[in-house]
Design a protein around this motif. Structure first.
Motif, PDB file in Angstrom:
ATOM      1  N   ALA A 193       7.074 -15.037  24.064  1.00 31.57           N
ATOM      2  CA  ALA A 193       7.544 -14.190  25.165  1.00 31.57           C
ATOM      3  C   ALA A 193       9.020 -13.812  25.009  1.00 31.57           C
ATOM      4  O   ALA A 193       9.543 -13.028  25.790  1.00 31.57           O
ATOM      5  N   ARG A 194       9.699 -14.376  24.003  1.00 35.63           N
ATOM      6  CA  ARG A 194      11.133 -14.082  23.870  1.00 35.63           C
ATOM      7  C   ARG A 194      11.367 -12.607  23.605  1.00 35.63           C
ATOM      8  O   ARG A 194      10.618 -11.964  22.895  1.00 35.63           O
ATOM      9  N   ARG A 195      12.392 -12.092  24.230  1.00 38.24           N
ATOM     10  CA  ARG A 195      12.845 -10.753  23.876  1.00 38.24           C
ATOM     11  C   ARG A 195      14.351 -10.697  24.065  1.00 38.24           C
ATOM     12  O   ARG A 195      14.918 -11.513  24.797  1.00 38.24           O
ATOM     13  N   SER A 196      14.957  -9.756  23.417  1.00 38.38           N
ATOM     14  CA  SER A 196      16.403  -9.619  23.562  1.00 38.38           C
ATOM     15  C   SER A 196      16.709  -9.041  24.924  1.00 38.38           C
ATOM     16  O   SER A 196      15.991  -8.161  25.413  1.00 38.38           O
ATOM     17  N   VAL A 197      17.787  -9.519  25.516  1.00 39.86           N
ATOM     18  CA  VAL A 197      18.175  -9.042  26.841  1.00 39.86           C
ATOM     19  C   VAL A 197      19.545  -8.368  26.723  1.00 39.86           C
ATOM     20  O   VAL A 197      20.523  -9.021  26.354  1.00 39.86           O
ATOM     21  N   GLY A 221      19.901 -13.216  26.005  1.00 41.34           N
ATOM     22  CA  GLY A 221      20.928 -12.915  25.011  1.00 41.34           C
ATOM     23  C   GLY A 221      20.407 -11.970  23.965  1.00 41.34           C
ATOM     24  O   GLY A 221      19.224 -11.593  23.974  1.00 41.34           O
ATOM     25  N   MET A 222      21.286 -11.616  23.086  1.00 40.31           N
ATOM     26  CA  MET A 222      20.929 -10.639  22.043  1.00 40.31           C
ATOM     27  C   MET A 222      21.831 -10.845  20.831  1.00 40.31           C
ATOM     28  O   MET A 222      23.010 -11.170  20.980  1.00 40.31           O
ATOM     29  N   TRP A 223      21.264 -10.662  19.671  1.00 37.27           N
ATOM     30  CA  TRP A 223      22.006 -10.787  18.411  1.00 37.27           C
ATOM     31  C   TRP A 223      22.581  -9.422  18.090  1.00 37.27           C
ATOM     32  O   TRP A 223      21.813  -8.453  17.951  1.00 37.27           O
ATOM     33  N   VAL A 224      23.884  -9.325  17.981  1.00 40.20           N
ATOM     34  CA  VAL A 224      24.499  -8.045  17.629  1.00 40.20           C
ATOM     35  C   VAL A 224      25.477  -8.248  16.478  1.00 40.20           C
ATOM     36  O   VAL A 224      26.017  -9.346  16.278  1.00 40.20           O
ATOM     37  N   THR A 225      25.666  -7.170  15.745  1.00 43.75           N
ATOM     38  CA  THR A 225      26.647  -7.204  14.655  1.00 43.75           C
ATOM     39  C   THR A 225      27.636  -6.059  14.887  1.00 43.75           C
ATOM     40  O   THR A 225      28.551  -6.197  15.663  1.00 43.75           O
ATOM     41  N   GLY A 226      27.411  -4.910  14.227  1.00 37.91           N
ATOM     42  CA  GLY A 226      28.354  -3.801  14.341  1.00 37.91           C
ATOM     43  C   GLY A 226      29.565  -4.057  13.457  1.00 37.91           C
ATOM     44  O   GLY A 226      29.674  -5.110  12.808  1.00 37.91           O
ATOM     45  N   PRO A 227      30.514  -3.111  13.435  1.00 43.66           N
ATOM     46  CA  PRO A 227      31.647  -3.180  12.498  1.00 43.66           C
ATOM     47  C   PRO A 227      32.465  -4.468  12.630  1.00 43.66           C
ATOM     48  O   PRO A 227      33.017  -4.952  11.638  1.00 43.66           O
ATOM     49  N   LEU A 259      30.849 -14.206   9.053  1.00 35.98           N
ATOM     50  CA  LEU A 259      29.977 -14.103  10.234  1.00 35.98           C
ATOM     51  C   LEU A 259      28.626 -13.513   9.835  1.00 35.98           C
ATOM     52  O   LEU A 259      28.546 -12.669   8.936  1.00 35.98           O
ATOM     53  N   VAL A 260      27.579 -13.935  10.545  1.00 35.77           N
ATOM     54  CA  VAL A 260      26.292 -13.220  10.437  1.00 35.77           C
ATOM     55  C   VAL A 260      26.006 -12.466  11.733  1.00 35.77           C
ATOM     56  O   VAL A 260      25.008 -11.753  11.823  1.00 35.77           O
ATOM     57  N   GLY A 261      26.835 -12.642  12.731  1.00 35.51           N
ATOM     58  CA  GLY A 261      26.653 -11.862  13.959  1.00 35.51           C
ATOM     59  C   GLY A 261      27.157 -12.609  15.172  1.00 35.51           C
ATOM     60  O   GLY A 261      27.765 -13.694  15.069  1.00 35.51           O
ATOM     61  N   ALA A 318       6.759  -2.770  23.213  1.00 35.93           N
ATOM     62  CA  ALA A 318       5.542  -3.378  22.658  1.00 35.93           C
ATOM     63  C   ALA A 318       5.914  -4.178  21.416  1.00 35.93           C
ATOM     64  O   ALA A 318       6.876  -3.852  20.714  1.00 35.93           O
ATOM     65  N   ARG A 319       5.184  -5.228  21.177  1.00 37.91           N
ATOM     66  CA  ARG A 319       5.443  -6.048  19.997  1.00 37.91           C
ATOM     67  C   ARG A 319       4.775  -5.427  18.774  1.00 37.91           C
ATOM     68  O   ARG A 319       3.797  -4.681  18.895  1.00 37.91           O
ATOM     69  N   PRO A 320       5.299  -5.734  17.590  1.00 39.82           N
ATOM     70  CA  PRO A 320       4.729  -5.104  16.377  1.00 39.82           C
ATOM     71  C   PRO A 320       3.261  -5.485  16.171  1.00 39.82           C
ATOM     72  O   PRO A 320       2.825  -6.560  16.588  1.00 39.82           O
TER      73      PRO A 320
HETATM   74  C1  LIG Z   1      21.221  -9.358  12.141  1.00 40.31           C
HETATM   75  C2  LIG Z   1      20.941  -8.505  13.348  1.00 40.31           C
HETATM   76  C3  LIG Z   1      21.931  -7.675  13.832  1.00 40.31           C
HETATM   77  C4  LIG Z   1      21.692  -6.877  14.957  1.00 40.31           C
HETATM   78  N1  LIG Z   1      22.697  -6.081  15.426  1.00 40.31           N
HETATM   79  C5  LIG Z   1      22.471  -5.309  16.510  1.00 40.31           C
HETATM   80  C6  LIG Z   1      23.519  -4.510  17.048  1.00 40.31           C
HETATM   81  O1  LIG Z   1      24.654  -4.543  16.587  1.00 40.31           O
HETATM   82  N2  LIG Z   1      23.229  -3.734  18.113  1.00 40.31           N
HETATM   83  C7  LIG Z   1      21.980  -3.699  18.666  1.00 40.31           C
HETATM   84  O2  LIG Z   1      21.752  -2.949  19.626  1.00 40.31           O
HETATM   85  N3  LIG Z   1      20.976  -4.468  18.188  1.00 40.31           N
HETATM   86  C8  LIG Z   1      21.196  -5.262  17.132  1.00 40.31           C
HETATM   87  N4  LIG Z   1      20.182  -6.050  16.643  1.00 40.31           N
HETATM   88  C9  LIG Z   1      18.838  -5.957  17.245  1.00 40.31           C
HETATM   89  C10 LIG Z   1      18.681  -6.768  18.512  1.00 40.31           C
HETATM   90  O3  LIG Z   1      19.265  -8.053  18.388  1.00 40.31           O
HETATM   91  C11 LIG Z   1      17.188  -6.953  18.882  1.00 40.31           C
HETATM   92  O4  LIG Z   1      16.550  -7.749  17.943  1.00 40.31           O
HETATM   93  C12 LIG Z   1      16.455  -5.650  19.011  1.00 40.31           C
HETATM   94  O5  LIG Z   1      17.048  -4.895  20.041  1.00 40.31           O
HETATM   95  C13 LIG Z   1      14.953  -5.849  19.289  1.00 40.31           C
HETATM   96  O6  LIG Z   1      14.772  -6.594  20.458  1.00 40.31           O
HETATM   97  P1  LIG Z   1      13.825  -7.880  20.473  1.00 40.31           P
HETATM   98  O7  LIG Z   1      14.621  -9.006  19.879  1.00 40.31           O
HETATM   99  O8  LIG Z   1      13.492  -8.067  21.925  1.00 40.31           O
HETATM  100  O9  LIG Z   1      12.629  -7.551  19.663  1.00 40.31           O
HETATM  101  C14 LIG Z   1      20.417  -6.890  15.573  1.00 40.31           C
HETATM  102  C15 LIG Z   1      19.431  -7.767  15.090  1.00 40.31           C
HETATM  103  C16 LIG Z   1      19.685  -8.560  13.997  1.00 40.31           C
HETATM  104  C17 LIG Z   1      18.614  -9.502  13.499  1.00 40.31           C
END
Ligand SMILES: Cc1cc2nc3c(=O)[nH]c(=O)nc-3n(C[C@H](O)[C@H](O)[C@H](O)COP(=O)(O)O)c2cc1C
Length: 198
Positions: free
Chosen positions: A20-24, A141-147, A166-168, A184-186
């Protein structure tokens, strides 16, 4: 989330949570702290690690430090992209204001037999464990990277001197009310194959 607590045998409850996990995206206070935060960080430290190098390093950014961190991101943007620096500075300031907490995740890379990519993957696995733990404890939470994740100045600021990196960043907080549809999930069949001997 549907109430699945009575529908599944106990050993599958954790797996239901995982599925059920999803990014928030939109988060609000409170961010995890105290024993909850310790559990999340400990979950990160249960990630697999080739050679027991323990390459994981997590840097928690919260409270007043978040605003100071936003200023550092603005400075880094000035060096990285002077033309767009003002707009980027505003974007980063707004981002830290609406983000309850960040966990920067990286790998302290050690030379030797274990390839760098495996040390980075161990840090990535730690990030995933922490995202799952956040979700299982009712946070988001959510994993983000960007510049910023690839900027040497930001890496150095957080204690990652090359080749360590860093990895994020994991954003962390409490999910804010949202009407955004749950994606939807893959489709499993599109991502899984079974190899067979000819
Ligand atoms: C290594 C990595 C870097 C990511 N960087 C970003 C980011 O910078 N911005 C962003 O909107 N989503 C980024 N994502 C995607 C989100 O973390 C998230 O996985 C995506 O929105 C899908 O949502 P879900 O986890 O609910 O499937 C990144 C994911 C990964 C694995």
């Amino acid at each position: 989330m549907p109430d699945i607590t009575h529908a599944r045998e106990p050993r599958l409850l954790a797996l239901d949570q995982l599925l059920a996990r999803r990014s928030v995206g939109p988060l609000q206070e409170p961010a995890p702290q105290g024993a909850d935060l310790d559990l999340i960080l400990d979950a990160g430290l249960r990630a697999p690690d080739h050679g027991r190098l323990k390459p994981w390093r997590f840097v928690v950014i919260r409270g007043d430090a978040m605003l100071a961190y936003g200023e550092k991101l603005a400075e880094a943007a000035t060096v990285r992209d002077p033309v767009n620096a003002a707009a980027l500075a505003e974007r980063y300031r707004a981002w830290v204001r609406r983000t309850p907490m960040l966990i920067a995740v990286g790998a302290v890379i050690k030379p030797g037999n274990i390839p760098e990519i495996e040390q980075l993957l161990a840090a990535g696995a730690a990030a995933m464990n922490m995202l799952n733990a956040l979700h299982m404890l009712g946070y988001g939470g959510m994993w983000v990277t960007g510049p910023n994740a690839y900027d040497a100045n930001v890496n150095r600021l957080l204690g990652f001197e090359a080749p360590s990196r860093l990895v994020g960043f994991l954003t962390a907080g409490t999910p804010a009310p949202s009407t955004a549809p749950v994606p939807a999930r893959p489709d499993r069949a599109a991502h899984v194959a079974e190899w067979k001997a000819e």
